[in-house]
Design a protein around this motif. Structure first.
Motif, short mmCIF file in Angstrom:
data_model
loop_
_atom_site.label_atom_id
_atom_site.label_comp_id
_atom_site.label_asym_id
_atom_site.label_seq_id
_atom_site.Cartn_x
_atom_site.Cartn_y
_atom_site.Cartn_z
N GLY A 87 45.85 25.50 43.90
CA GLY A 87 45.53 25.35 42.49
C GLY A 87 45.14 23.92 42.15
O GLY A 87 45.31 23.00 42.95
N THR A 121 39.29 31.96 39.85
CA THR A 121 40.21 31.93 38.72
C THR A 121 41.21 33.06 38.94
O THR A 121 40.86 34.09 39.53
CB THR A 121 39.49 32.11 37.37
OG1 THR A 121 38.79 33.34 37.38
CG2 THR A 121 38.53 30.96 37.11
N SER A 158 44.35 30.29 35.85
CA SER A 158 44.32 29.04 36.60
C SER A 158 43.06 29.03 37.44
O SER A 158 42.47 30.07 37.71
CB SER A 158 45.54 28.94 37.51
OG SER A 158 46.73 28.96 36.77
#
Length: 128
Positions: free
Chosen positions: A21, A46, A3
Motif C-alpha cells: 500500500g 485500488t 486504498s
C-alpha cells in the motif's frame, strides 16, 4: 474506504500474493478478490482493506486494476506453466482427489501434479 497500492508479488499456482500500500504496509490478496482478473507484479490497484478474522491481518477485497488472466491463475485447474516437452510417456496412475499421479517415461516412473498440466486433467493411459 479505498486504498491504492502496487502488487508486490503474486503466485498464480497458489492464487495469492501481496499488495504494498501507499503507507508501505503489505496486504494479502487472493485471486477471488480481483473481480474476474488476476494480479500481476507491478500492477497499480485500488482495493478495500478487511481484517482476516482468523489471522487478524489485513486482506485486500474488491481489487480493481489487475491485468492478469484469472483463468491462467486457477488453482488446481491444470493451467500451469508451459512444459518444455523434453520428456513424454503414458500416465500410469492418477488420483483426481489428490491431484497427482505417475507417468511412465523411458522405463522410469515420473511424479506428475495437476498444477503442471496444461489444458486439462490427466487420466490413466493418456500419452503426454
Amino acid at each position: 474506504m479505498s486504498s491504492t497500492g502496487s502488487v508486490k508479488n503474486y503466485n498464480p499456482f497458489k492464487g495469492f500474493g501481496f499488495i504494498t500500500g501507499a503507507d508501505g504496509q503489505d496486504v494479502f490478496v487472493h485471486v477471488s478478490a480481483c473481480n474476474g482478473m488476476a494480479p500481476s507484479a507491478g500492477d497499480v490497484v485500488t482495493y478495500d482493506v478487511t481484517m482476516n478474522d482468523k489471522t487478524g491481518k489485513p486482506n485486500a477485497s474488491n481489487v480493481q486494476g489487475c491485468t492478469g488472466s484469472a483463468d491462467a491463475a486457477a488453482k488446481g485447474g491444470g493451467k500451469g506453466a508451459a512444459g518444455t516437452g523434453t520428456r513424454s510417456g503414458t500416465v500410469k496412475s492418477y488420483n483426481g482427489e489428490k491431484g497427482w499421479g505417475f507417468v511412465e517415461s523411458n522405463g522410469q516412473d515420473v511424479f506428475l501434479h495437476v498444477k503442471n498440466c496444461n489444458g486439462g486433467t490427466p487420466q490413466s493411459g493418456d500419452w503426454l
